[in-house]
Motif scaffolding. Sequence first.
Motif, PDB file in Angstrom:
ATOM      1  N   ASN A  97      51.340  48.181  53.970  1.00  0.00           N
ATOM      2  CA  ASN A  97      50.739  46.998  54.574  1.00  0.00           C
ATOM      3  C   ASN A  97      51.810  45.962  54.887  1.00  0.00           C
ATOM      4  N   TYR A  98      51.539  45.150  55.867  1.00  0.00           N
ATOM      5  CA  TYR A  98      52.427  44.039  56.178  1.00  0.00           C
ATOM      6  C   TYR A  98      51.602  42.907  56.763  1.00  0.00           C
ATOM      7  N   ARG A  99      52.197  41.730  56.766  1.00  0.00           N
ATOM      8  CA  ARG A  99      51.531  40.566  57.337  1.00  0.00           C
ATOM      9  C   ARG A  99      52.033  40.360  58.762  1.00  0.00           C
ATOM     10  N   GLY A 100      51.113  40.108  59.694  1.00  0.00           N
ATOM     11  CA  GLY A 100      51.490  39.871  61.075  1.00  0.00           C
ATOM     12  C   GLY A 100      51.559  38.386  61.389  1.00  0.00           C
ATOM     13  N   THR A 101      51.798  38.077  62.642  1.00  0.00           N
ATOM     14  CA  THR A 101      51.828  36.708  63.135  1.00  0.00           C
ATOM     15  C   THR A 101      50.824  36.584  64.283  1.00  0.00           C
ATOM     16  N   GLU A 102      50.798  35.420  64.923  1.00  0.00           N
ATOM     17  CA  GLU A 102      49.981  35.259  66.120  1.00  0.00           C
ATOM     18  C   GLU A 102      50.567  36.020  67.306  1.00  0.00           C
ATOM     19  N   GLN A 103      51.781  36.518  67.157  1.00  0.00           N
ATOM     20  CA  GLN A 103      52.474  37.167  68.271  1.00  0.00           C
ATOM     21  C   GLN A 103      52.059  38.636  68.374  1.00  0.00           C
ATOM     22  N   ILE A 104      51.182  38.895  69.340  1.00  0.00           N
ATOM     23  CA  ILE A 104      50.691  40.243  69.607  1.00  0.00           C
ATOM     24  C   ILE A 104      50.386  40.346  71.095  1.00  0.00           C
ATOM     25  N   ASP A 105      50.751  41.462  71.704  1.00  0.00           N
ATOM     26  CA  ASP A 105      50.477  41.658  73.121  1.00  0.00           C
ATOM     27  C   ASP A 105      50.340  43.154  73.392  1.00  0.00           C
ATOM     28  N   ALA A 106      49.840  43.472  74.575  1.00  0.00           N
ATOM     29  CA  ALA A 106      49.671  44.867  74.982  1.00  0.00           C
ATOM     30  C   ALA A 106      50.158  45.033  76.408  1.00  0.00           C
ATOM     31  N   THR A 107      50.664  46.231  76.707  1.00  0.00           N
ATOM     32  CA  THR A 107      51.142  46.534  78.054  1.00  0.00           C
ATOM     33  C   THR A 107      51.050  48.034  78.280  1.00  0.00           C
ATOM     34  N   PHE A 108      51.083  48.434  79.534  1.00  0.00           N
ATOM     35  CA  PHE A 108      51.008  49.859  79.846  1.00  0.00           C
ATOM     36  C   PHE A 108      52.292  50.583  79.449  1.00  0.00           C
ATOM     37  N   HIS A 109      52.113  51.815  79.011  1.00  0.00           N
ATOM     38  CA  HIS A 109      53.219  52.744  78.789  1.00  0.00           C
ATOM     39  C   HIS A 109      53.825  53.103  80.139  1.00  0.00           C
ATOM     40  N   ALA A 110      55.047  53.601  80.124  1.00  0.00           N
ATOM     41  CA  ALA A 110      55.721  54.009  81.356  1.00  0.00           C
ATOM     42  C   ALA A 110      54.956  55.098  82.105  1.00  0.00           C
ATOM     43  N   ASN A 111      54.107  55.861  81.385  1.00  0.00           N
ATOM     44  CA  ASN A 111      53.345  56.926  82.051  1.00  0.00           C
ATOM     45  C   ASN A 111      52.156  56.401  82.841  1.00  0.00           C
ATOM     46  N   GLY A 112      51.878  55.100  82.729  1.00  0.00           N
ATOM     47  CA  GLY A 112      50.800  54.486  83.497  1.00  0.00           C
ATOM     48  C   GLY A 112      49.415  54.712  82.946  1.00  0.00           C
ATOM     49  N   ASN A 113      49.290  55.451  81.862  1.00  0.00           N
ATOM     50  CA  ASN A 113      47.984  55.745  81.264  1.00  0.00           C
ATOM     51  C   ASN A 113      47.839  55.137  79.870  1.00  0.00           C
TER      52      ASN A 113
END
Length: 268
Positions: free
Chosen positions: A32-48
Motif C-alpha cells: 500500500n502507499y499514499r497518493g496525492t491529488e496528482q492523478i491523470d489518464a492518457t491513451f497508450h501509444a497503441n491508441g486503445n
Amino acid sequence: LSNTVGPHYTVYDINAQTSTPPVRLQNDLGGNYRGTEQIDATFHANGNDIWVVVRQSGRGGYNNFRSFYSYSLTCNGLNPVPVKSENVVPETGHTYSGGGGNTQAGIWSNDYGRGALKISWDGTKAATGNHITGGSDADEALMVFDFDNATGLLSNCVPFARVPGAWGWDNAYTNWGAAYDVEWAPNSEGLYISSISGGGDLQWFNTAAGSSAAISSSGKMIYNSHRQFTDIKLGGDGNLYAPGGGSNLRQYVFTDINNGNGLTASNI
C-alpha cells in the motif's frame, strides 16, 4: 490524513448501474502507499489502452514524493502491477533559511500533496503543479517531464518555478510558486497555471523553451483575478474554463491560446 489512506478504484456497470466495492491500488511491490491529488489518464501509444498515472505522497517518507506509478487499463481490465518512475524528481527535501536562521530539510507539509498532474494532448509530456510556497526546492512547485506513452515512464524532470540556487528564502506569493492546477494548450507546448497567489493568478509558460531558466523566464501573467484554488480545463471549443464566483463559469477566450495571447475573460 492517515498514512493508511491511498488511491482506490471501482468498476461501474453502465447497464446495471452498479459498482464494485473499492479496490486499493498498490505499488510495484504489492504494498500500500499514499497518493496525492496528482492523478491523470492518457491513451497508450497503441491508441486503445489507457495509462492512469498517480504521484506518491511524501507523508511518512519525504523521498517517496519523487516517484510516480503508471497503471495500464485495457479492455480486459486494470493491470494491478504499475510501472514505477522511481526518484524521477531530482531534488528531495525543503531547506528553509527563514525563521531565525533555522534549517529544516526533508520536512513534509500536507499542502505539498495539493496540486495537479496533466499529461499533454500528444502524450509526450507531463506537467505537475504543487502548493509549495517557499524554500530552496520551491522550483518544484512547477515541473515538466518527458512521458513515454508506450512504457508509462516519466523522465527528464525540469523544475521551473524558480531556478535552483538563485534564491534563499522564497516568497511564493510574489513569484511562480504555489501552483494549484495546470492545463496544456492544444499544441502540447504552452502550459497554463492556476496559482493560489494574489487573487488567483492565471499564468502561461512555454515548456518548449528548454532549460529550467528558459521556461521560467518565458512565464507571463495572463489574468490576476482568476480565483484561488481553482481548476482550469481546456474545452472542446478551444477555450479555457474555470469556476467563477457563485454559480458562474469563467470563460477565457484567446486569439492565440497556444501562446496565451489576446485574452477576453467573462462569466457565463
